[in-house]
Design a protein around this motif. Structure first.
Motif, PDB file in Angstrom:
ATOM      1  N   GLN A   1      -3.370  -4.287   0.509  1.00 13.98           N
ATOM      2  CA  GLN A   1      -4.701  -4.116   1.088  1.00 13.98           C
ATOM      3  C   GLN A   1      -4.852  -2.740   1.721  1.00 13.98           C
ATOM      4  O   GLN A   1      -5.900  -2.110   1.608  1.00 13.98           O
TER       5      GLN A   1
ATOM      6  N   ARG B   1      -5.399  -0.290  -1.000  1.00 17.04           N
ATOM      7  CA  ARG B   1      -6.758  -0.391  -1.533  1.00 17.04           C
ATOM      8  C   ARG B   1      -7.755   0.301  -0.604  1.00 17.04           C
ATOM      9  O   ARG B   1      -8.651   1.023  -1.047  1.00 17.04           O
TER      10      ARG B   1
ATOM     11  N   THR C   1      -0.158  -7.187   2.688  1.00 14.25           N
ATOM     12  CA  THR C   1      -0.589  -6.225   3.703  1.00 14.25           C
ATOM     13  C   THR C   1      -0.619  -4.809   3.145  1.00 14.25           C
ATOM     14  O   THR C   1      -1.625  -4.092   3.260  1.00 14.25           O
TER      15      THR C   1
END
Length: 512
Positions: A132, A135, A129
């Motif tokens: 991401q 990112r 989590t």
């Protein structure tokens, strides 16, 4: 103590040790039956799912703890694992958490095991989590940096025409009184010239804004096609202020076949490549810096090349330039995502990016796309059409009163024009029996949008719904994009071109 007893104690000790290791591993570990029922879960599984303890998860179905759209994928994963136990499997899934956003995990099935003489599956899920989210934040930072660069150039490009538009209008305003009292030919000529310059400036600003609309991100659609030459031309426009101060640009933009993909996203790719080229040029030799941008067709494929004579890419870096977060720039001057995102966009569209580079000759990026089958054209007016054979009764619906007034002035020479700022008022006029040949309606309005207005027309005045022309200053929501893609009604963009509107009206004019 017997040897068998000693071995039993060692076995128990080892099992307890393994159990302690499993409990403390910072990953979700569960053992499930073939149908997904949980037979064992470690403490981290309970923590991730928000359960008070691992024992509370026993007997629950792991598939039902996933987001609904991920459950079928998990069933496939379990089925594949049962069918091919040696192959393994992996999937990105979202685990539901009470009162929190779902946890994104990368789930793998490690092996089949026998638990209490029953075949079960050992599943391990790594929580990604935060990875991401990081990112996404870095992608956003990269996009914001691009927007900041473009914004500076756009401000520069708009301020130039805006300065003489403003000056011309002020001169006209100050000259009006003198023109009325002493209409000297010289002054009248200057006023006319000022108005010509003001119109030229507004047209330049209009073109810049239209170019900016291309940059607005929209998700790629199945069957969507793009003009690679147009995307290259747009990218050159929005980076023009950066390029002109660092290099000489040679454009070789030939027509190419349409390609699959979203034109705005391909434009973003080319902006990234152009800005990379700018940063590769030594600042001390601006007159010697050269950039070539070309579009052409080769072996039936559409190709765009961005070639510079800058510093080049070191050979040891060539294999990594498309890796996320890889950058040779100083800390704070690059995220290392520009080329990675560009590579992903091109690959998604079925193309590929090739690169050749040498320190003595510079770098050439070549983007290659297979040509796409021509898309069916939307029924829009693109060329001059005859004027309507008779005057039309028009209803203009726009929440900006000044827009309605301007359109009324432009069209009243040939037509009877009624304006309103409320879609609901327009409906009331129709319900009271007023009839119009054509309705020009703004797409995005408060209280009742043009989309809602159109749906009511379809129910109550279906013949009138077919005579609606939508007006827009920019389609910036997914709902509006989907709506325009579905309806067959014409659409005109702001700022308006009177001849184009007249051509649209000519098409919709009812036959006598």
């Amino acid at each position: 103590m017997s040897t068998e007893s000693t071995w039993a104690e060692r076995l128990v000790t080892q099992q307890l040790g393994f159990l302690e290791i499993i409990e403390n591993i910072p990953d979700v570990i569960v053992i499930v039956r073939e149908d997904g029922e949980i037979r064992f879960a470690n403490a981290h599984a309970a923590h991730t799912l928000g359960a008070p303890s691992a024992s509370r998860l026993m007997g629950r179905n792991f598939i039902e703890l996933l987001a609904p759209e991920d459950r079928e994928r998990c069933r496939e994963l379990l089925a594949e694992r049962q069918a091919r136990p040696a192959d393994g499997g992996c999937a990105v899934l979202r685990l539901l958490r009470e009162g929190r956003e779902p946890a994104v995990v990368e789930a793998s099935l490690l092996r089949e095991i026998d638990l209490d003489d029953e075949r079960s599956l050992l599943l391990v899920a790594r929580d990604i989590t935060e990875e991401q989210q990081l990112r996404l934040r870095l992608q956003l930072a990269n996009q914001l940096a691009s927007v900041g660069t473009l914004a500076a150039g756009v401000a520069h490009e708009i301020n130039n025409p805006l300065s003489f538009v403003s000056a011309a209008l002020v001169f006209v305003q100050e000259s009006m009184t003198e023109l009325v009292t002493h209409p000297a030919p010289e002054l009248l000529s200057e006023v006319k010239q000022s108005l010509v310059e003001a119109l030229e400036g507004t047209n330049r600003i209009r073109d810049i804004v239209r170019d900016l609309k291309t940059f607005s991100h929209s998700a790629p659609e199945v069957g969507q096609q793009a003009d690679l030459r147009a995307a290259a031309g747009w990218a050159l426009k929005v980076t023009a202020h950066q390029l002109r101060h660092r290099c000489t640009v040679r454009q070789e933009l030939s027509a190419v076949p349409p390609v699959a993909g979203n034109e705005a996203r391909l434009g973003q790719v080319l902006v990234n490549l152009l800005m990379n080229a700018v940063q590769a040029f030594p600042e001390e030799r601006t007159a010697e810096n050269h950039l070539r941008v070309a579009t052409f067709t080769e072996s039936g494929k559409a190709i765009v090349e961005v070639e510079d004579n800058g510093r080049g890419i070191p050979p040891q870096h060539l294999a990594h330039i498309f890796d996320p977060f890889f950058t040779t720039k100083p800390v704070g001057q690059g995220t290392g995502l520009g080329l990675a995102i560009s590579h992903a966009i091109v690959s998604e569209a079925g193309g590929e990016i090739q690169v050749r580079s040498h320190s003595s000759t510079g770098t050439c990026f070549r983007v290659v796309f297979p040509s796409a089958a021509p898309a069916p054209a939307r029924g829009e007016v693109t060329g001059p059409s005859p004027q309507p054979s008779r005057a039309l009764r028009l209803l203009i619906v726009d929440d900006e009163a000044s827009v309605g007034s301007a359109l009324k002035r432009a069209l009243s020479r040939n037509h009877e024009v009624v304006t309103t700022t409320e879609a609901r008022q327009a409906l009331e006029r129709l319900r009271q029996g007023e009839r119009f040949d054509v309705i020009l309606c703004d797409l995005m309005m408060p209280h009742m949008s043009g989309m809602e207005f159109y749906r009511v027309l379809q129910e109550q005045f279906p013949a009138m719904a077919r005579r609606v022309v939508f007006m827009t200053g920019g389609i910036f929501t997914d709902a509006a994009r989907a709506f325009i893609a579905q309806v067959l009604n014409p659409m005109v963009e702001k700022p308006f071109d009177r001849d184009h509107i007249e051509a649209v009206l000519s098409r919709l004019a009812p036959s006598d």
